[in-house]
Structures are given as structure tokens and as C-alpha cells.
Design an enzyme around this catalytic site. Sequence first.
Site, mmCIF file in Angstrom:
data_model
loop_
_atom_site.group_PDB
_atom_site.id
_atom_site.type_symbol
_atom_site.label_atom_id
_atom_site.label_comp_id
_atom_site.label_asym_id
_atom_site.label_seq_id
_atom_site.Cartn_x
_atom_site.Cartn_y
_atom_site.Cartn_z
ATOM 1 C CD GLN A 67 65.474 27.171 68.738
ATOM 2 O OE1 GLN A 67 66.216 26.689 67.910
ATOM 3 N NE2 GLN A 67 65.078 26.494 69.797
ATOM 4 C CG HIS A 68 68.190 30.399 72.245
ATOM 5 N ND1 HIS A 68 67.844 29.132 72.646
ATOM 6 C CD2 HIS A 68 69.008 30.242 71.166
ATOM 7 C CE1 HIS A 68 68.437 28.255 71.848
ATOM 8 N NE2 HIS A 68 69.142 28.902 70.948
ATOM 9 C CG ASP A 229 65.836 29.841 64.320
ATOM 10 O OD1 ASP A 229 66.087 28.869 65.067
ATOM 11 O OD2 ASP A 229 66.513 30.887 64.327
#
Length: 441
Positions: A67-68, A229
Site C-alpha cells: 500500500q501507499h 496487502d
Amino acid sequence: MGVDSSTQSCKVVIVDTDTGRIVREGRARHPDGTEVDPEAWWSALQAAIADAGGLADVEAWSIGGQQHGMVALDEEGRVIRPALLWNDTRSGGAAADLVAEFGAAALAERTGLVPVASFTITKLRWLRDHEPENAARVAAVALPHDWLTWRLRGFGPAGGSPRGPVLEELVTDRSDASGTGYWSPATGQYDRDLLVAALGHDAVLPRVLGPAEAVTDADGRRVGPGAGDNAGAALGVGAVPGDVVVSIGTSGTVFAVSAERTVDPTGTVAGFADADGHFLPIVVTLNAARVLDVIARLLGTDHAGLSELALSAPAGAGGLRLEPYFEGERTPNLPDATASLTGMTLAGTTRENLARAAVEGMLGGLGAGLAALRELGVPLRRALLIGGGAQSEAVRRIAPEVFGMPVEVPEPGEYVALGAARQAARILAEASSQAAPRPRP
């Protein structure tokens, strides 16, 4: 096909939808670092698919992943600069600036998050402040799994992909969108005022697909929305409301499937969405399995030996207490903390008690995450223990005592990739049910 494009590698599983059996697998490494050229992920995805035997018999696929990460694209679909990953901390000052401008409580209410350096919104602010020429070129912002889905569907930079740079074909899911800092789990919409405050101007953002909503690739296969995830792992392990997943890897994560969204103005609990229409409040710790690594080395043993020592000691480790903040800590927010060992006596300072204190200390840090979820009213009835640290017999046996709740340990598996495969199977089932002839009256 389910894919887990993680920080370290790309894992692919090909699953039989009738039996759930994994029939083929593939894997490829990712480069190290906190910023990565996304083309490396694309090459790894292609290599992992080839390692898994290709797509000839695949009817649907979905991608989960880290992520991110900030993937910034220009109007021709080209990557502007290497992606800043979740573990790149250079945007810590940008996070503080955003909190000062908008207020922690207001941001938590609007997005479920209080910005820290991990989240995408802070990386966009860093780009605006430190690379203004690159920021001005940004026409679209994607996350790693969004961009890989776009590429595998046949889209990409002008002149280098069969379907071209159609930025409006970028898609994502609720779970990954909820980790950006500019999407609202409450409304299901992007908060474009926050995006503009971060980047300096508006941009194309991926369309957020519903849990069973599909698009297609260039060959007509159905493509699922994918997942971040942790949400992918929750799907893969079969977590439902009332379950909390405790993942013990390099870092520790504690996330629960909840029917209600959470708002925590302290930022301890991030109010993510999950990939199944619910919510996924999550707590992240920096010190997890490496606590066991360092104490095992100190005691001159391996993980099995550490586990045997710990189980031969009494609960409470003879008064020894390990605060396991070897590299600071994220939850609680103690970035400059160090580890400490207290309660030492001549009788109690033994190898066995030190091993036990390491296990109890690590689990205690994760237990603080459970307590934070409980304080927000998240119902917790069962803990599912996954990750490399969950393979320790001592961890498995001591966890119920520390957590104060039943603990189950599923068989080890590629749960993020399996969660993505479950998404793909779901959209196939959805398509089949819609195509089935209606019964005659």
C-alpha cells in the site's frame, strides 16, 4: 490468478476455482530500497507469471500488493519519477505540516487517517515542496497495485502499450484507496480538496471498484479490483467480522474486520476499508519477529532453540520484562525509544527467562494494538496468527495468554495472493450467475 506484489517480491498463484487448490505458482524478486522505478515491478510481474506457466488457461485475475506507494504519471502515461514507497520516511515533515493545517481530528473524520510518512498524501506534499517541476507534470496518481492492473490490462505509456495511456482506465479498490489519506471510507469518495492541498492541483485518480465489480483486460479476461496487502491477507485467510488478524513479520500488523468504520484522532488506529465491503481498522508496530531474531542471536541459538527455552520458563519470565523497542516504535508513537530489560535478579536472570521475556515482550507490543482496537469498540472474538513469527511454537502457545482471547494459526500460505485469487473467483461466479438463464415462471 492472484498476485501479491509486495515490497520484496512478486508472488503469483494460479488457483482452481472449483476446488480452491493452487495448481501453479511463480515468483520474482523486487529491488531493495524505499524508492523504486515501477518498471521493475512490471518486469517482475511478467517474470512471475511466466514462472507460474502463463495465462493461457486463466479466466480471471486480480492483483494485491503493498500500500501507499506514490506512482506519479504524466499526461502520456509515463512514470515521472521513481515511486516513493510506504517505508520512505522523507515525507515525515510533510505529514506534520498537513496535520498542522487541517487538524488531526478533522483529518481522521474525513479520511479515517492521521497522516504519517507512510501515507500517499504526505508523499504528494513532499513532491510539491521538493520537486515542484515534477509535481507540475503530474496528470494522474496511482498506487502500486492500481498501476500494475492498468499495465496488465494493456494500458501504459504512449507508444509502449497496446491500449495506450488512457488514464481514466486506472482502477483501484476500497482498501487501497483508504490508505491514501485523500479518500473517505464514510462517503466512498475522494476528498479532492485534500488532494489539491497536497499536490497543488487536481489530477486523475483511479476509479474505485466495488468488491465484486470487474473490468476486462485486452484479451477479454475478467479483472478484479485488487486489494491492499492487509486487506488481501484478510480475504485469503477467510477473516470475517469479529476476527482480528495478527501478522508477525519484520513489522507487526494487527487488523480486524469490522462492520463499522472507526475514527481515531490519536492516529494509533488507521481506519482503513477492507476488500469485502466492510472496514479494516489497523495498528502497525515496527518491532515484531526481529525481536526474536536478536534475542536468539544473543543466546547463541536458533528460533527452535529460543522457543524451547521460552516454554521451559514460567509465565512472567521470573520477573524479567523486555520493552522491545529496538528501533523506536510506531505504535505507541515512540520514534526515538530504545529497548530495555528490567526486573533482573540473581535468581531470575536465566537464558530461559530471557527467551520467555522476548516472546512475551513482542506479543505484548501487538497486544497493545488489540487494546487500541477494543477501546474503539471493535468486536474481537478470535485472533488469527499469521506471518513468519507465527511458526514459533512458543509464540503460538503464549499468544492466548497475552492476548486474552482464542488464537488460531492457519497453515502458512501466500495469503495476499490467495485473497486476490478469491476476488477473481468471485467475479467469475458473479458473471456466471448473471449469465445463467432465468427460470421460467
